[in-house]
Write an enzyme that holds these catalytic residues in place. Structure first.
Site, PDB file in Angstrom:
ATOM      1  N   GLU A   1       0.953  -1.232   0.117  1.00 42.14           N
ATOM      2  CA  GLU A   1      -0.171   0.377   0.150  1.00 42.14           C
ATOM      3  C   GLU A   1       0.814   1.523  -0.103  1.00 42.14           C
ATOM      4  OE1 GLU A   1      -0.589   2.578   0.765  1.00 42.14           O
ATOM      5  OE2 GLU A   1      -2.769   2.506   1.843  1.00 42.14           O
TER       6      GLU A   1
ATOM      7  N   GLU B   1       4.030   8.194  -4.581  1.00 42.60           N
ATOM      8  CA  GLU B   1       4.748   7.922  -3.098  1.00 42.60           C
ATOM      9  C   GLU B   1       6.313   6.795  -3.471  1.00 42.60           C
ATOM     10  OE1 GLU B   1       2.529   7.028   0.767  1.00 42.60           O
ATOM     11  OE2 GLU B   1       4.031   5.356   0.702  1.00 42.60           O
TER      12      GLU B   1
HETATM   13  N1  SAH Z   1       1.302  -0.935   4.527  1.00 37.86           N
HETATM   14  C1  SAH Z   1       0.377  -0.785   5.679  1.00 37.86           C
HETATM   15  C2  SAH Z   1       1.109   1.125   6.320  1.00 37.86           C
HETATM   16  C3  SAH Z   1       1.234   1.517   4.515  1.00 37.86           C
HETATM   17  S1  SAH Z   1       1.819   3.195   4.625  1.00 37.86           S
HETATM   18  C4  SAH Z   1      -0.618  -0.214   5.960  1.00 37.86           C
HETATM   19  O1  SAH Z   1      -1.208  -1.009   4.345  1.00 37.86           O
HETATM   20  O2  SAH Z   1      -1.674  -0.330   7.161  1.00 37.86           O
HETATM   21  C5  SAH Z   1       3.097   3.456   3.507  1.00 37.86           C
HETATM   22  C6  SAH Z   1       4.197   2.219   4.310  1.00 37.86           C
HETATM   23  O3  SAH Z   1       4.878   1.999   3.156  1.00 37.86           O
HETATM   24  C7  SAH Z   1       5.130   4.138   4.915  1.00 37.86           C
HETATM   25  O4  SAH Z   1       5.231   3.476   5.997  1.00 37.86           O
HETATM   26  C8  SAH Z   1       6.455   4.294   4.103  1.00 37.86           C
HETATM   27  O5  SAH Z   1       7.240   4.340   4.864  1.00 37.86           O
HETATM   28  C9  SAH Z   1       6.651   2.739   3.187  1.00 37.86           C
HETATM   29  N2  SAH Z   1       7.110   2.753   2.012  1.00 37.86           N
HETATM   30  C10 SAH Z   1       6.764   3.626   0.937  1.00 37.86           C
HETATM   31  N3  SAH Z   1       7.827   2.270  -0.339  1.00 37.86           N
HETATM   32  C11 SAH Z   1       7.975   2.155   0.562  1.00 37.86           C
HETATM   33  C12 SAH Z   1       9.316   0.915  -0.112  1.00 37.86           C
HETATM   34  N4  SAH Z   1       9.514   1.219  -1.441  1.00 37.86           N
HETATM   35  N5  SAH Z   1       9.655   0.502   0.891  1.00 37.86           N
HETATM   36  C13 SAH Z   1       9.768   0.381   1.750  1.00 37.86           C
HETATM   37  N6  SAH Z   1       9.021   0.667   2.667  1.00 37.86           N
HETATM   38  C14 SAH Z   1       8.089   1.783   1.852  1.00 37.86           C
END
Ligand code: SAH
Ligand code: ZN
Length: 744
Positions: free
Chosen positions: A193, A202
């Site tokens: 996500e 993002e």
């Molecule tokens: N999966 C969780 C959080 C989603 S928020 C849920 O669904 O509740 C997205 C998170 O992804 C954020 O904490 C951000 O730091 C992380 N993120 C985004 N791209 C990333 C990447 N390429 N590798 C690792 N973390 C990543």
């Protein structure tokens, strides 16, 4: 969900920028009201090394300066003020991810495969734990943001999923695959996500490309599997107010050209505007604000596996459409949906209610018919130039994206040359002004009030001093007949102001002074100032009362001001209104659990950060967040601005009995600027219509009001409750502290 790649120019405008800025005010500039060395700041986390940068706008050079912060930099504020809690309150999102995982894991089992999951950006660990609950054999959960990775580690242990989940505090592009490495083997199921309001803002493009090439098996399943971006071309004078400056007219609303008081330089009029997305709650935009020129059109399709179709870093699509109305193509409304499973049975749509697939067939629809969320909104993109069309003509919508952003343009016929480059502000005004500010400069209500006040006071002998950022009232004052106008502008706004002075032909009547007027000697002015007009707005004002800065500015120029000079505004009142926010309370409310998984460690993280924040009030554009009045507006503090700045705190406290009106979960805060003592000269940044008990409040859409969320929601039904309030303004550091309590 809430952080942006390094040096993304979106930072200047996007909502999250303000959230960070507010949080960072505590770290980087703790004095919002005083001094002229204001800094705009932003926090960026480098994707590569997880270094922390803060940025400051140098007020002298106008340049952004980046500063690397120490490793022990306190992130709590950022977590607390991020959209994290709201995202986890998004039940539809959680349920659909769960459903997507369940179906995909069942599919893999049917294939006779073991299930090895990769969860990119695990956050609290939620999706990894869901995968375990659906029967995955192993899960690698990676999270780039260290404080969240720590939270996930503890939350996963607490939910007894640690034997199946391996947590790696890394960005996915740094993961190593192989025996004994971060991942024992490539994953055959990817759940992620990593989407924002713009879908790809993002870094999803790079994340998925890399995962396909290095982290996944060739037949891996993905949750979600696909994403589609929709765009709808509209005419909207109201939305344009946030983007394109209109000439200032004397009889503001329906004046003829003869009424033009301030003309707009061509460079500003023809500027393609800010490149940045305008993210907003489209379901709160009144339908009368826009006319659809096209239907919603699917413009980009992403296959996240990258197998049916490559995931491009740059792309242009051309979609032909028939115009539904004649008018001016001003803007493109955008939203997206995700296909959560492989076959499209589980769809998650971010469409506004009037285009939402789940309710589109209902004859009567409203924003209440679809789930609320703030972590994904919808967006408006302004076209580089307005485009006139007739009804029922064929047009082409050009949609472009790079790795992080989208933009659009219109093509009439194929022989027409169309710019496919990302629009960039060429005039300077869009760079120095936020969308809120552009809206204010176009707001007929403000303009009318300011002109009314100036007309009352300006005489042929007036020497005016105008304070504010890009204060076009300086030009208006000259046109209204003042003898001379001095306008203060910082280095970043000076150039635009010079252009305005030139096209309005007031070079002889308007002089630009530096923003710091303390060094100006009285001899530099042709005569002492007889009228000080402060437009209560500065680029650094986040909360309505931050514009009290104008008082400090005026104070620094007292030596230039004649005895008995008129000071506008002469006073300010801070108001509070007890309200029931329909949804906004969720951004700070504890989760307790999500889909059966305990979330207490995350809740504590947020609660602790909120507790430590000395600023309990944050800015929000309240017109986007329905709130019912649960009482009458309460005058919290009135400050007399006609004097010089006092040495001692100005404070006020009291209590009011609350009417029996049900649930109260917060207070909305705003200010009224009393331009003069005359009531009709008061300008409010709060409600624009009378406040009626239990009715939704209509707010000034060109201000971010303050919100104060109550930790405990209070139900006022049988017993008499009182609201106790106390407000303290500290003149020495310019802070304002609020305390509220609702008690029997
Ligand atoms: N999966 C969780 C959080 C989603 S928020 C849920 O669904 O509740 C997205 C998170 O992804 C954020 O904490 C951000 O730091 C992380 N993120 C985004 N791209 C990333 C990447 N390429 N590798 C690792 N973390 C990543
Ligand atoms: Zn511009």
């Amino acid at each position: 969900m809430w952080y942006r790649p390094l040096f993304s120019s979106k930072l200047c405008y996007c909502r999250k920028y303000y959230t960070w800025t507010n949080a960072l005010r505590l770290h980087s500039y703790s004095k919002p009201l005083i001094g002229n060395s204001f800094s705009r700041s932003a926090l960026l986390l480098s994707f590569k090394k997880m270094s922390v940068f803060t940025s400051q706008l140098n007020p002298i050079t106008g340049k952004m300066e980046w500063e690397l912060q120490p490793e022990n930099y306190d992130f709590q504020q950022e977590v607390a003020r991020s959209a994290y809690a709201d995202m986890l309150h998004d039940k539809e999102r959680n349920d659909k991810y769960y459903e997507g995982l369940r179906k995909s894991i069942a599919d893999l089992r049917r294939r006779g495969q073991e299930v090895h999951v990769l969860d990119i950006g695990t956050g609290t660990g939620l999706l990894s734990m869901m995968a375990v609950a659906c029967g995955a054999d192993s899960v690698t959960a990676c999270e780039a943001f260290y404080p969240m990775a720590e939270c996930a580690r503890k939350q996963i242990i607490k939910n007894c999923c640690a034997d199946k989940v391996r947590l790696v505090a890394k960005r996915s592009t740094e993961l190593e695959v192989g025996p004994g490495r971060d991942m024992e083997r490539k994953a055959n199921l990817l759940v992620a996500e990593v989407f924002d309001t713009e879908l790809i803002g993002e870094g999803a493009v790079e994340t998925y490309r890399h995962a396909r090439d290095f982290l996944l098996t060739e037949d891996a399943l993905l949750v979600p599997s696909e994403g589609t971006v929709y765009a709808q071309v509209v005419e909207s004078k109201m939305l344009q107010r946030w983007n394109r400056l209109q000439p200032m007219k004397k009889s503001s609303v329906d004046g003829t050209d003869k009424d033009v008081l301030v003309s707009i330089p061509r460079s500003v009029e023809e500027c393609p505007g800010a490149a940045a997305v305008h993210d907003l709650q489209l379901s709160q935009v009144p339908l009368k604000w826009f006319t659809p020129i096209s239907k919603p059109l699917p413009v980009f399709w992403f296959d996240w596996s990258g197998r049916k179709r490559d995931i491009y870093c740059d792309e242009t699509t051309r979609i032909k459409f028939q115009t539904q109305a004649s008018g001016v193509c001003d803007a493109v409304l955008m939203w997206w949906d995700l296909r959560m499973d492989q076959d499209g049975e589980v769809m998650l749509s971010c469409a506004p209610y009037w285009a939402h697939p789940d309710v589109v067939d209902r004859p009567k629809r409203s924003s209440e018919d679809i789930p609320w969320r703030d972590h994904w909104m919808q967006a408006v993109y302004y076209l580089p130039q307005p485009y006139n069309v007739e009804e029922d003509k064929s047009l082409t919508l050009l949609s472009m994206h790079d790795e992080y952003s989208l933009w659009f343009n219109i093509q009439g016929d194929l022989s027409e040359e169309v710019c496919e480059d990302r629009p960039v502000c060429e005039c300077g005004l869009h760079i120095v002004s936020s969308r809120t500010r552009l809206g204010q400069l176009n707001d007929p209500r403000r303009i009318k009030k300011y002109i009314q006040v100036l007309e009352k006071h300006i005489t042929p002998g007036s020497i005016c001093l105008t304070l504010g950022d890009s204060c076009l009232m300086a030009i208006a004052a000259a046109k209204l007949g003042a003898r001379h106008v001095y306008v203060t502008e910082g280095p970043s706004t000076k150039k635009v102001m010079q252009e305005f002075i030139r096209v309005n032909n007031v070079q002889n009547k308007v002089t630009i002074l530096p923003a710091d007027i303390s060094d100006i000697s009285p001899e530099q002015l042709m005569a002492p100032v007889s009228i000080v007009f402060s437009e209560p707005f500065f680029t650094t004002s986040l909360l309505p009362w931050h514009s009290l800065y104008c008082w400090y500015m005026r104070n620094s120029g007292l030596h230039l001001i004649a005895d008995g000079a008129v000071s506008l505004p002469c006073a300010v009142t801070i108001w509070g209104l007890p309200v029931q926010f329909r949804d906004l309370w969720k951004i700070r409310a504890p989760l307790h659990q999500c889909n059966g998984f305990k979330m207490d460690i995350f809740d504590n993280l947020i609660a602790k950060a909120c507790e430590e924040a000395d600023d309990k009030v944050e800015p929000q554009p309240l017109w986007e967040y329905p709130a019912k009045a649960k009482g009458h507006p309460v005058e919290l503090l009135k400050i007399d601005l006609s004097t010089s700045i006092p040495d001692n705190p100005v404070s006020s406290s009291g209590s009011v009995t609350l009417p029996e009106a049900g649930i109260i979960n917060g207070l909305a805060l705003w200010v009224d600027w009393h331009m003069t003592k005359d009531l009709e000269d008061t300008f409010s940044t709060g409600p624009v219509e009378p406040v009626l008990l239990n009715q939704n409040v209509s707010w000034d859409v060109y201000t971010r009001q303050g919100i104060y969320l109550l930790k405990q929601h209070v139900n006022i039904s049988d017993q008499e409750h009182k609201l106790f309030y106390s407000t303290i303004f500290q003149p020495n550091d310019g802070t304002i502290k609020f305390e509220f309590q609702i008690k029997v």
